[in-house]
Design a protein around this motif. Structure first.
Motif: not given
Length: 899
Positions: A95-111
């Motif tokens: 599921d894109l929204r559950k398996d990918v989206l949290p990681w992308l948001r974590a990446q954005r915060v770290a960046s």
């Protein structure tokens, strides 16, 4: 041999079946639990834990999915006691929204944090509306893309085994991705892109616009090579080797052009400076033409097969290329299709996930796809352009059977507008045909000959309404992609729902179809059979088109044996029904013979060997090779006749048959942890043992004649297991009915009226007799004519309703039957008899025994018969007269006197 329900009346008690906990969930193909750690950027770097993803096994994940509700998607297994209204379970794999989206948001915060520490502007907010799936590779990894606020295109990969994300590459331009693929080592990325317009939509290739097909080194990020720069769309797909234990020096990439040709690029890589992987001689990449002049193509990622259709003189010819482990390919077959594609435009299936077509208008386009399974089936599914609001037509070409079927389904009222496209889903032995909001069909592709073996559910059913209304894309195997929500599912038949449906449906055709659907799912077979037997016992007289017991015995035995060995499905009976003429409500069907595929390769392995075997069977095997007991019947009667006349064949032959019977009985005992209380097939009855042994012997000979390449010992075991299974099912039905009505060893009694429970059990036993008689299966042993057994049989008959008792007596060729017939005859004759003066002369010469009371009695009967012919007006009078009564009475008297 004459067999009576009386032979089935034995006391019994059986342990109750397991509870629903034995009905374990079966979800093949799901990835393992993996780890909860996510990656940040490159593989191997530490990252934050995914949101709500603690380490967990399958069962824990199902619980989490249930808590997530509909947001997770359709189909998770319900809690105990609840059954979903769905014949299909869609088990979420990704599921894109559950398996990918949290990681992308974590990446954005770290960046953003890194940018703040360095004094930079940080990262602007991104709602990831552009996040979508691009491709699902053979190993199950998912490639996805999204754009940032500047239009830069990001490529990411989700590893289905480790459940971790990886950033692959970023194009710092506002581009729209047409197609994308990554090699198995994740060192090369191929992508086709077009320029986007200012509104964010893709440029529809007006004159002067370009589609770029690029090959990128990503391990590490290094060189970018342009493979194509053309004014037409290009789709890309890496070939995946069947052995992935070590990196390959050469990679192979398919390029599919909208200009109707397919090329294969050979890309060699070399390793530099330790882990650095680069393209060798990137200026010159060898390539070869794979196909051309085609209008439709489909990629089978799991089996590495390419299906395509080219037009030869307006004829549609289906071809298949098989890519092998060394990435060579062979043209496997050609097959003519009776469909017109010349004006349908260019169409690709399963070459990634693109949105080139307006998905809301899918119903206006034709649908065409190919499905195969491990048994060697080859189905082509076709739905023409939609042209009616009242009905929907689609065709399935069963090439492995040599015929095609065209189904027309009524859609109901004219207000039932079709806005979605038709979906075909591969479910192993079945094919699901699904039109959102209108119908859901399960087509039996293993045995498509009779329409009653397929299930047709209409739009009024909860089953249809519960399924997703967005278009579904069927990938290889049972994988299904809901591209609108970005979810990847495993499509499975829902055994729990089908069992419930079995109880509720009123149509014979649906009972037949669902019975086979349930059995094909596998699972805990003992528990499943107990559930079906429970249903049979409650609905024993509910079917008019077929015998429930007989169909269950044959179908369950078939499904317990056929998945194990190829070609067994051609040799064992599948159903008790040979013809079916009853219409299916809302469905019209036309069946036509089709030309068989012409195999272009003559050295077959795996699937192709099985497909070729199926084609050979269609060509040459008439009549069908299904085993039946006709030979057993003749041989058994012959052995019994020889025994009565004192002649017998060699002792070795008879001993082998009796040894087979001993093994069957041993098998039956081994199937139960505790001994049966109904001693079926256990007594030392030679005739029944001969029958059991002959069944094993004849089936073994049948399999030896037609199963090539299977060792004799294995065939002997298969024959033994099959016969044991048949008889075990008879025992299960018998014992279940006895247990249900709480009958104990003290039943039946020698006197008194029968209870309601005893009548119900007796009714079940008569139905077992009817079912097994035509199958010529051995029943519980014939009781001998000892005084004890005579009394037992008599006690049963006298407690039956009179009409039933009379019918049984007249059909049962047995001394006790003759006795009862004689009594009834005498009773009828003497009801209105008025005593006459005794005759002064007794004609002694007419009787063989000087027993005056009997002589006198018979003379009275003879006188009544001769004086009043009207007394013969009752059923069976031609078999009963004074002479018959004399013989029966004399035999009974001699038995009582011990003479």
């Amino acid at each position: 041999m004459p067999q009576s329900p009386l032979l089935l009346v034995r006391s019994a008690e059986l342990e109750a079946p397991d509870s629903a906990q034995a009905f374990r969930r079966r979800c093949p193909g799901l990835p393992g639990p993996g780890r909860s750690r996510t990656e940040s950027g490159r593989r191997g770097e530490a990252g934050e834990r995914k949101e709500g993803r603690a380490p967990q096994g399958r069962r824990a994940r199902w619980r989490a999915e249930r808590r997530a509700g509909n947001a997770r998607g359709a189909g998770p297994e319900p809690p105990a006691g609840r059954v979903p209204a769905m014949a299909l379970r869609l088990v979420s794999d990704f599921d894109l929204r559950k398996d990918v989206l949290p990681w992308l948001r974590a990446q954005r915060v770290a960046s953003a944090a890194a940018g703040a520490r360095g004094g930079g502007p940080g990262v602007l907010e991104n709602n990831y509306e552009s996040l979508r799936i691009l491709n699902v590779e053979r190993n199950g990894n998912v490639i996805y893309t999204y754009k940032d606020n500047k239009g830069n295109v990001f490529f990411g990969l989700y590893d289905c085994q480790t459940r971790q994300n990886e950033h692959l590459y970023t194009f710092e331009k506002d581009l729209h991705v047409v197609s994308c693929s990554v090699n198995s080592d994740r060192t090369l990325l191929a992508a086709s892109l077009v320029h986007s317009t200012k509104e964010g939509r893709k440029n529809e290739l007006q004159p002067g616009s370009k589609c770029l097909t690029l090959l990128v080194e990503i391990h590490p990020v290094n060189n970018v090579k342009v493979l194509k720069a053309v004014d037409s769309y290009i789709w890309v797909q890496f070939l995946y080797p069947h052995v992935e234990s070590h990196p390959l020096p050469e990679n192979h990439l398919l390029l599919v052009s909208e200009e109707k040709y397919i090329e294969k690029f050979h890309i060699q890589v070399i390793q530099e400076d330790g882990s650095r992987v680069v393209i060798k001689d990137s200026g010159h990449l060898p390539r070869e033409r794979v196909a051309e002049d085609f209008v439709w193509a489909q990629w089978d990622m799991s089996e590495q097969r390419l299906y395509y259709i080219d037009l030869k003189k307006s004829r549609s010819i289906l071809k298949c290329l098989q890519f092998s482990a060394d990435e060579k390919f062979n043209l496997m077959f050609e097959a003519p299709l009776d469909i017109t594609l010349s004006d349908s435009g260019f169409k690709l299936v399963n070459f990634g996930c693109d949105d080139l077509q307006d998905q809301e208008n899918l119903s206006k386009h034709l649908t065409l796809c190919v499905f195969t399974n491990h048994t060697g089936s080859l189905c082509v599914c076709y739905s023409p352009k939609f042209d009616s609001w009242e009905k929907f037509t689609y065709s399935v070409f069963y090439f492995h059977k040599g015929h095609g079927k065209t189904f027309t389904a009524a859609l109901g009222s004219v207000d039932s507008h079709v806005t979605k496209g038709l979906t075909f889903l591969n479910l192993d032995y079945y094919l699901a045909v699904y039109l959102p909001g209108h119908f859901f069909h399960l087509l039996n592709i293993q045995h498509p000959d009779l329409i009653c073996h397929s299930l047709f559910l209409t739009g009024n059913s909860e089953v249809v309404d519960m399924l997703p209304h967005s278009p579904l894309q069927s990938l290889s195997g049972s994988l299904v992609l809901d591209w609108c929500s970005g979810k990847l599912y495993r499509a499975l038949l829902n055994q729990s729902y089908l069992l419930q449906f079995l109880w509720n449906t009123q149509l014979d055709c649906e009972k037949m179809a669902v019975l086979h659907c349930v059995l094909s799912c596998g699972g805990d077979r003992r528990f499943l059979e107990a559930k079906i037997i429970q249903w049979i016992s409650e609905n024993i007289s509910a079917c008019h088109s077929f015998d429930l017991i007989q169909e269950f015995i044959i179908a369950s035995s078939y499904w317990s044996m056929c998945p194990e060995t190829s070609n067994m499905d051609k040799l064992l009976p599948y159903s008790s029904v040979l013809t079916w003429n009853t219409e299916i409500p809302g469905i019209t069907l036309v069946t036509e013979e089709i030309a068989l595929p012409f195999m272009k390769v003559h050295s077959f392995k795996g699937y192709w060997e099985k497909l070729n075997s199926n084609l050979e069977y269609v060509k040459y095997s008439k009549p069908h090779l299904h085993y039946n007991n006709s030979m057993v019947r003749r041989e058994w009667h012959s052995l019994i006749s020889e025994e009565k006349t004192g002649r017998r064949r060699s002792m070795v032959y008879v001993k082998n048959i009796l040894d087979n019977a001993t093994k069957v009985i041993s098998n039956l005992e081994a199937r139960n942890l505790e001994p049966r209380l109904t001693p079926l097939f256990q007594e030392a009855d030679n005739h029944q043992r001969l029958l059991m042994g002959l069944m094993v012997s004849e089936l073994k000979d049948h399999l030896l004649r037609h199963l090539q390449g299977v060792e004799k010992k294995k065939i002997e075991q298969m024959a033994l297991d099959y016969v044991s299974k048949l008889l075990d099912l008879v025992c299960q039905i018998m014992e279940t009915s006895w247990r249900k009505h709480s009958l104990h060893p003290c039943v039946p009694h020698f006197s008194g009226r029968a209870s309601a429970a005893e009548f119900k059990v007796f009714h079940i036993m008569t139905r077992i007799l009817e079912a097994t008689k035509s199958l010529f299966l051995p029943l519980p042993p014939d009781l001998d004519n000892t005084e004890k057994n005579e009394k037992l049989k008599f006690s049963i008959i006298v407690r039956l309703p009179p009409l039933i008792g009379q019918k049984i007596c007249r059909l049962w060729d047995h001394p006790m039957s003759s006795n009862i017939i004689s009594r009834n005859h005498v009773k009828r004759l003497l009801q209105n008899y008025k005593k006459k003066p005794p005759s002064s002369v007794i004609h002694k010469s007419s009787f063989s025994v000087e027993f005056l009371p009997l002589n006198y009695f018979v003379e009275i009967l003879t006188d009544i018969e001769s004086s009043n012919q009207a007394l013969y007006a009752f059923e069976g009078h031609d078999n009963v007269d004074a002479k018959f009564v004399e013989e029966a009475a004399l035999k009974h008297t001699m038995m009582l006197l011990g003479l």
